[in-house]
Scaffold this active site. Structure first.
Site, PDB file in Angstrom:
ATOM      1  N   SER A  29       0.858  -1.186   0.000  1.00  0.00           N
ATOM      2  CA  SER A  29       0.000   0.000   0.000  1.00  0.00           C
ATOM      3  C   SER A  29       0.889   1.228   0.000  1.00  0.00           C
ATOM      4  CB  SER A  29      -0.885   0.006   1.249  1.00  0.00           C
ATOM      5  OG  SER A  29      -1.510   1.269   1.433  1.00  0.00           O
ATOM      6  N   TYR A  58      -1.084  -0.742  10.552  1.00  0.00           N
ATOM      7  CA  TYR A  58      -1.226  -1.020   9.124  1.00  0.00           C
ATOM      8  C   TYR A  58      -0.011  -0.485   8.359  1.00  0.00           C
ATOM      9  CZ  TYR A  58      -3.485  -1.236   4.509  1.00  0.00           C
ATOM     10  OH  TYR A  58      -3.798  -1.499   3.199  1.00  0.00           O
TER      11      TYR A  58
END
Length: 295
Positions: free
Chosen positions: A142, A155
């Site tokens: 990501s 995350y």
């Protein structure tokens, strides 16, 4: 162009929905034999949609090493080999702030997003080495693993680990003919945000469509990405077109990571305006430099 994955066998974790589904669909259309590993029962439905070239492996939980190993063994049993491993399965994980960090939540997030990718490399590489024909591992990270501010600390850290994992894997596995690369999506229209917001499953598609306009305002290219955009990048790394590429991360983000996050030109222009007032600038006494900006 078609047939870019002809005669290749690929495993795609988290292939039942969102980005994973986009990858499955594109891979099958490009000639690959695909095994889906997912905890979502919808994976079994995809077998009927894509025919005999696509199989689902029961409910594969990538937080369990035994499931990852069994997934690889299943692919080899059914299709005879393994050429491509796509580590895609994931979720937003623990979204608490750093000062409120829950240790167990952090561990679960790292297990789901980073450890699963490491174990995917491990078991895929063992099979590829046994075959002696090399292969490709592609992990989905990501832009949150590249820049801060896109998600919570757990995350961000896990996705950053996935990127460095590919570098380490490349160093170790390249002599065996195994490549490892990463695709880092930006703001992509998938159900993951709606799920995190508690939107009912039957309304996820409608909610996702509501993200188009606000996402478009943030993204330099003016529109959000879709799963197929990520799938095309994964396909490049999976195919022979990237046979001399390993240890790399490709951001597919419409230009988000090309920005600093604020309008530096506008900031400087504001400071210059104040400066002019202070020094009493006249037409024949001008400050010579002013950066272009969007303000």
């Amino acid at each position: 162009m078609s047939g870019r994955l002809e005669n290749k066998v690929a495993i795609i974790t988290g292939g039942a929905r969102g980005i994973g589904y986009g990858i499955v669909s594109l891979f099958v259309s490009e000639g690959a034999k695909v095994v889906i590993g997912d905890i979502d029962s919808k994976a079994s439905v995809l077998e009927g949609q894509f025919g005999s070239e696509c199989l689902a492996f029961k409910k594969a939980d990538v937080t369990k090493e035994d499931d990852i190993q069994a997934l690889v063994e299943f692919a080899v049993e059914r299709f005879g080999r393994l050429d491509v491993m796509v580590n895609n399965a994931g979720a937003l994980g623990d979204q608490t702030s750093l000062i409120e960090l829950d240790a167990d939540g952090f561990t679960r997030t790292m297990t789901l997003l980073a450890r699963s990718a490491a174990l995917g490399h491990k078991h895929a590489a063992r099979q590829m080495i046994k075959q002696g024909s090399g292969g490709s591992v592609v992990s989905v990270s990501s832009i949150a693993g590249i820049e801060a501010g896109w998600s919570a600390a757990s995350y961000d850290a896990a996705k950053a680990a996935v990127i460095n994992l590919a570098r380490s894997a490349s160093y170790e596995l390249a002599p065996r003919g195994i490549r490892s690369n990463v695709v880092a999506p930006g703001l992509i229209l998938t159900p993951i945000i709606g799920t995190a917001c508690g939107i009912p499953p039957e309304q996820l598609d409608e909610f996702t469509e509501c993200l188009i306009r606000p996402y478009g305002k943030l993204i330099p290219i003016g529109k959000p990405g879709r799963p197929k955009d990520i799938a095309e990048a994964v396909l490049f790394f999976a195919s022979d077109a990237s046979e001399h590429v390993t240890g790399q991360t490709l951001s597919v983000d419409g230009g988000l990571t090309s920005m600093t996050g604020f309008d530096i030109g506008g900031v400087v222009a504001e400071a210059l305006s104040e400066f002019k007032e202070r020094v009493g600038e006249t037409e024949d006494k001008k400050v010579g430099w002013l950066p272009k900006h969007n303000g």
